[in-house]
Design a protein around this motif. Structure first.
Motif, PDB file in Angstrom:
ATOM      1  N   PHE A  21       7.666  -5.413  -0.302  1.00  0.00           N
ATOM      2  CA  PHE A  21       7.814  -5.214   1.057  1.00  0.00           C
ATOM      3  C   PHE A  21       8.082  -3.608   1.481  1.00  0.00           C
ATOM      4  O   PHE A  21       7.481  -2.998   2.099  1.00  0.00           O
ATOM      5  CB  PHE A  21       9.267  -6.089   1.656  1.00  0.00           C
TER       6      PHE A  21
ATOM      7  N   ALA B 203       0.678  -5.085  -1.035  1.00  0.00           N
ATOM      8  CA  ALA B 203       0.225  -6.193  -0.376  1.00  0.00           C
ATOM      9  C   ALA B 203       0.316  -7.160  -1.841  1.00  0.00           C
ATOM     10  O   ALA B 203       1.228  -8.674  -1.279  1.00  0.00           O
ATOM     11  CB  ALA B 203      -0.466  -6.544   0.648  1.00  0.00           C
ATOM     12  N   LEU B 204      -0.782  -7.163  -2.204  1.00  0.00           N
ATOM     13  CA  LEU B 204      -0.251  -8.222  -3.718  1.00  0.00           C
ATOM     14  C   LEU B 204       0.516  -8.687  -4.441  1.00  0.00           C
ATOM     15  O   LEU B 204       1.111  -9.627  -5.403  1.00  0.00           O
ATOM     16  CB  LEU B 204      -2.012  -7.532  -5.118  1.00  0.00           C
TER      17      LEU B 204
ATOM     18  N   LEU C 114       4.153   2.312   4.962  1.00  0.00           N
ATOM     19  CA  LEU C 114       2.153   2.191   4.664  1.00  0.00           C
ATOM     20  C   LEU C 114       1.662   2.260   6.025  1.00  0.00           C
ATOM     21  O   LEU C 114       0.867   2.606   6.286  1.00  0.00           O
ATOM     22  CB  LEU C 114       1.828   2.292   3.640  1.00  0.00           C
ATOM     23  N   THR C 115       1.787   0.671   6.346  1.00  0.00           N
ATOM     24  CA  THR C 115       2.481   0.369   7.837  1.00  0.00           C
ATOM     25  C   THR C 115       2.554   1.661   8.522  1.00  0.00           C
ATOM     26  O   THR C 115       1.765   1.884   9.782  1.00  0.00           O
ATOM     27  CB  THR C 115       2.834  -0.418   7.954  1.00  0.00           C
TER      28      THR C 115
ATOM     29  N   ALA D 191       3.351  -8.140  -3.192  1.00  0.00           N
ATOM     30  CA  ALA D 191       4.753  -8.608  -2.114  1.00  0.00           C
ATOM     31  C   ALA D 191       5.586  -7.938  -2.131  1.00  0.00           C
ATOM     32  O   ALA D 191       7.065  -7.937  -1.103  1.00  0.00           O
ATOM     33  CB  ALA D 191       4.581  -9.711  -2.178  1.00  0.00           C
TER      34      ALA D 191
ATOM     35  N   SER E 283     -10.118   0.825  -2.405  1.00  0.00           N
ATOM     36  CA  SER E 283     -10.059  -0.455  -3.049  1.00  0.00           C
ATOM     37  C   SER E 283     -11.902  -0.806  -4.312  1.00  0.00           C
ATOM     38  O   SER E 283     -11.316  -0.330  -5.630  1.00  0.00           O
ATOM     39  CB  SER E 283      -9.832  -1.803  -2.565  1.00  0.00           C
ATOM     40  N   VAL E 284     -12.760  -0.598  -3.524  1.00  0.00           N
ATOM     41  CA  VAL E 284     -13.103  -0.781  -4.229  1.00  0.00           C
ATOM     42  C   VAL E 284     -14.146   0.443  -5.255  1.00  0.00           C
ATOM     43  O   VAL E 284     -14.032  -0.068  -6.524  1.00  0.00           O
ATOM     44  CB  VAL E 284     -15.283  -0.895  -3.619  1.00  0.00           C
TER      45      VAL E 284
ATOM     46  N   SER F 253      -1.664   0.024  -0.542  1.00  0.00           N
ATOM     47  CA  SER F 253      -1.442  -0.769   0.336  1.00  0.00           C
ATOM     48  C   SER F 253      -1.415  -2.518  -0.154  1.00  0.00           C
ATOM     49  O   SER F 253      -1.252  -3.025   0.013  1.00  0.00           O
ATOM     50  CB  SER F 253      -1.993  -0.917   2.007  1.00  0.00           C
ATOM     51  N   VAL F 254      -2.838  -2.143  -0.668  1.00  0.00           N
ATOM     52  CA  VAL F 254      -3.515  -3.270  -1.134  1.00  0.00           C
ATOM     53  C   VAL F 254      -2.723  -4.098  -2.056  1.00  0.00           C
ATOM     54  O   VAL F 254      -2.510  -5.346  -2.712  1.00  0.00           O
ATOM     55  CB  VAL F 254      -5.158  -3.330  -1.198  1.00  0.00           C
TER      56      VAL F 254
ATOM     57  N   LEU G  18       4.669  -1.427   1.368  1.00  0.00           N
ATOM     58  CA  LEU G  18       4.042  -1.988   2.293  1.00  0.00           C
ATOM     59  C   LEU G  18       4.740  -1.263   3.161  1.00  0.00           C
ATOM     60  O   LEU G  18       3.513  -1.336   4.254  1.00  0.00           O
ATOM     61  CB  LEU G  18       3.786  -3.476   2.035  1.00  0.00           C
TER      62      LEU G  18
ATOM     63  N   ILE H 263      -9.292   1.665   3.433  1.00  0.00           N
ATOM     64  CA  ILE H 263      -8.272   0.763   2.569  1.00  0.00           C
ATOM     65  C   ILE H 263      -9.932   0.429   1.441  1.00  0.00           C
ATOM     66  O   ILE H 263      -9.183   0.192   0.591  1.00  0.00           O
ATOM     67  CB  ILE H 263      -7.897  -0.576   3.232  1.00  0.00           C
ATOM     68  N   LEU H 264     -11.223  -0.184   2.023  1.00  0.00           N
ATOM     69  CA  LEU H 264     -11.988  -0.996   1.348  1.00  0.00           C
ATOM     70  C   LEU H 264     -12.173  -0.247   0.234  1.00  0.00           C
ATOM     71  O   LEU H 264     -12.998  -0.526  -1.136  1.00  0.00           O
ATOM     72  CB  LEU H 264     -12.387  -2.096   2.629  1.00  0.00           C
TER      73      LEU H 264
ATOM     74  N   VAL I 191      -9.166   4.192   8.726  1.00  0.00           N
ATOM     75  CA  VAL I 191      -7.901   3.515   8.141  1.00  0.00           C
ATOM     76  C   VAL I 191      -8.023   2.396   7.721  1.00  0.00           C
ATOM     77  O   VAL I 191      -8.430   2.294   5.705  1.00  0.00           O
ATOM     78  CB  VAL I 191      -6.500   3.041   8.896  1.00  0.00           C
ATOM     79  N   THR I 192      -9.306   1.402   8.217  1.00  0.00           N
ATOM     80  CA  THR I 192     -10.174   0.276   7.496  1.00  0.00           C
ATOM     81  C   THR I 192     -10.718   0.524   6.117  1.00  0.00           C
ATOM     82  O   THR I 192     -10.459  -0.175   5.885  1.00  0.00           O
ATOM     83  CB  THR I 192     -10.344  -0.524   8.719  1.00  0.00           C
TER      84      THR I 192
END
Lengths: 327, 272
Positions: free
Chosen positions: A289, A284-285, A295-296, A287, A269-270, A280-281, A292, A265-266, A261-262
């Protein structure tokens, strides 16, 4: 065996329910403790010019004027009924956002998993077979360095080499910016780099595991027996040693879902891959809720299911676990 | 000492010296913008090149490493402290307390760390405190597990029985008998946690969710570098990343050797 398996699965699922409740409670508590005011966030610059009556009206519409416990129960009740709320940053229902994006994430992640398995099995076996040669040193060294390298940095290097310098592949996105329709070939070309980077970033632990496990197995009597019977080296490695060396890896794979998952995410995003992980990013940017939180929860569910699958696979694959009932 | 160990130790010492000494010689102006010198490749004047607003990448990398190391150290300290207290309580009390704490550990572990970190930072506006909190809150579980399992083996040892039958209180047993034995494990957990915490800080900053964007931190620098990457500027993101990779790799090499030495059997088995 099926009974033991079913019992374990049911137990796990029974434990999942309170876990998910605990996660929702934790998230809600964090959201309430946070200094962010969702109404202000929603209004943005307009917050300064909006009359207090309108703000109060929005608060009332969103139920923010109710007691905290009631807010939580309302939110939880909606979640249980499948109403995930509205994404405040994308101005659409959360379920719609997830529904639209999850396919892309699953596609990229499953391709990466298959690639990672194939490559690390082959390369790990090669390193074990040629143990202590320069090839083994090169492979293990790269794997250790890869473990220490941040995946987003590796992704940038890969983009620079393959998209900027060589111009072989696009640097990101799902389709060509000029494309109006979704074409398989175009998506495939955009998929190669993110999938390869995700697979590469996840591969080193498995590769090193295969290597070490195989080295240990190659010393076992049955391998000696197979060699003594004059079997070909390839047969000995692939059919005898590798098979036995792989048993614990099934559980390890399930336990690696959080890292996956980590990584997703990265990497998403890239490469601006339009999946749930990069959402999710974005959430988060902003806020955001509701998005997010959903997704969590989704990621937590994936981790729990991963553990369950891993344990079931282990029960099926290893007769010793079955007989002893260590489940 | 083997060669790889020497190199790793040398790298760590060199980085530590750079982080400590360079600020004495060269000051970093966080706001400095020199557009005439923007996007220059590595040269003698700027060995690591300059970024998109003309700042020297080498100097910023050193300062970035400083920030990242500091945050990594604090976050590792927070998470190991919380984990030690939780693990000690679970192991020493046993019973219901143990079960509750370990279920909480399981609960924390079932939410992917980075996502949980993102969640915390998103709700508590990006800052160094939020980053430390997000790493500390998500990583105490590792230390808690290690400490608990060590305490469980310690509890079965005769000297603990002797202390208890000699009338030592629970607290005294924890302080005099558990903690000294736990210290090496706690120390190792902290050492391993630092690179991980640095990784988290850089990942969050890279996503734009970590430290304030003008601050020179390794994650912010890679994020800045990513913008000018498509224009061919590889140095602004390559070098900051190398400075995450180097200390992480050096620490893992040292820990590996330390483990081999602490447990020679494993090594001889592998060499058979």
């Amino acid at each position: 065996m099926t009974r033991a398996l079913a019992r374990m699965a049911v137990w796990r699922l029974v434990f999942t329910v309170p876990l998910l409740f605990a996660v929702t409670l934790g998230m809600f508590a964090l959201a309430k403790a946070s200094p962010f005011d969702p109404v202000r966030q929603y209004l943005g610059d307009r917050a300064v010019v909006t009359s207090p009556e309108v703000v109060a009206q929005i608060r009332e519409n969103w139920g923010l004027d109710r007691p905290v416990a009631e807010q939580y129960l309302t939110w939880l009740g909606n979640l249980v009924q499948g109403d995930l709320g509205d994404s405040r940053s994308m101005h659409r229902p959360v379920a719609e956002v997830i529904g639209e994006r999850i396919g892309w994430t699953l596609l990229a992640v499953s391709c990466a998993l298959v690639l990672m398995l194939l490559v690390s099995l082959a390369v790990g076996a090669l390193a074990a077979w040629r143990r202590d040669s320069w090839l083994d040193r090169l492979i293990s060294g790269t794997a250790y360095a890869n473990e220490a390298a941040p995946v987003f940095w590796v992704a940038l290097i890969v983009i620079w080499v393959f998209a900027v310098q060589l111009r072989w592949l696009p640097p990101g996105g799902l389709t060509d910016p000029a494309a109006t329709t979704l074409e398989a070939g175009d998506v495939l070309r955009h998929m190669i780099l993110p999938v390869a980077v995700l697979a590469f970033s996840q591969s080193s632990w498995l590769l090193l595991f295969v290597r070490e496990s195989l080295i240990a197995t190659l010393r076992e009597d049955f391998v000696l027996g197979a060699r003594a019977r004059g079997l070909r080296e390839r047969t000995v490695i692939v059919r005898h040693a590798l098979r036995s060396a792989l048993l614990p890896f099934i559980t390890l794979l399930g336990a690696r879902i959080p890292e996956l998952v980590t990584g997703a995410i990265l990497v998403e995003s890239v490469f601006s891959w339009p999946g749930v992980a990069s959402a999710s990013v974005q959430a988060a940017l902003a806020a955001d809720f509701p998005l997010l939180a959903a997704l969590t929860l989704l990621a937590t569910l994936a981790v729990v299911l991963g553990n369950l699958l891993a344990d079931s696979a282990y029960v099926i694959a290893d007769p010793r676990v079955r007989v002893l009932g260590v489940s | 000492m083997r060669t790889s160990e020497r190199i790793a130790a040398g790298v760590l010492v060199a980085l530590a010296l750079a982080v400590l000494l360079v600020p004495l010689v060269a000051q970093l102006d966080q706001q400095l913008v020199d557009l005439r010198a923007a996007n220059q490749g590595p040269s003698l004047a700027h060995p690591f090149g300059t970024d998109e607003v003309g700042r020297d990448v080498l100097l910023r990398v050193v300062y970035g490493l400083r920030v990242s190391l500091l945050i990594g150290l604090v976050a590792a300290l927070v998470s190991v402290t919380v984990g030690t207290v939780a693990g000690l309580t679970a192991g020493a009390l046993g019973g219901a307390a143990d079960r509750v704490i370990m279920r909480v550990v399981d609960g924390f572990n079932s939410v992917p760390h980075l996502l949980f970190g993102i969640f915390i930072v998103a709700l508590f506006s990006p800052s160094a405190t939020a980053v430390v909190a997000s790493v500390g809150l998500t990583h105490w579980t590792t230390a808690a597990r290690i400490v608990r399992s060590e305490v469980l083996t310690l509890r079965a040892r005769p000297f603990v029985d002797a202390a208890i039958s000699g009338g030592s209180s629970r607290l005294r047993v924890v302080r005099r008998h558990f903690l000294p034995h736990l210290l090496p494990h706690i120390a190792l957990a902290s050492v391993l946690m630092v690179p991980h915490a640095i990784w988290h800080e850089t990942a969050l900053s890279f996503l734009g969710l970590g430290l304030p964007p003008h601050l020179a931190s390794l994650g912010n620098m890679i994020n800045d570098g990513a913008r000018s990457l498509l224009a061919g500027n590889w140095w602004a993101s390559l070098f900051p990343g190398l400075f995450i990779l180097l200390p992480t790799l050096a620490i893992s090499v040292l820990v590996q050797h330390w483990r081999d030495r602490a447990n020679p059997r494993r090594r001889s088995e592998l060499q058979l």
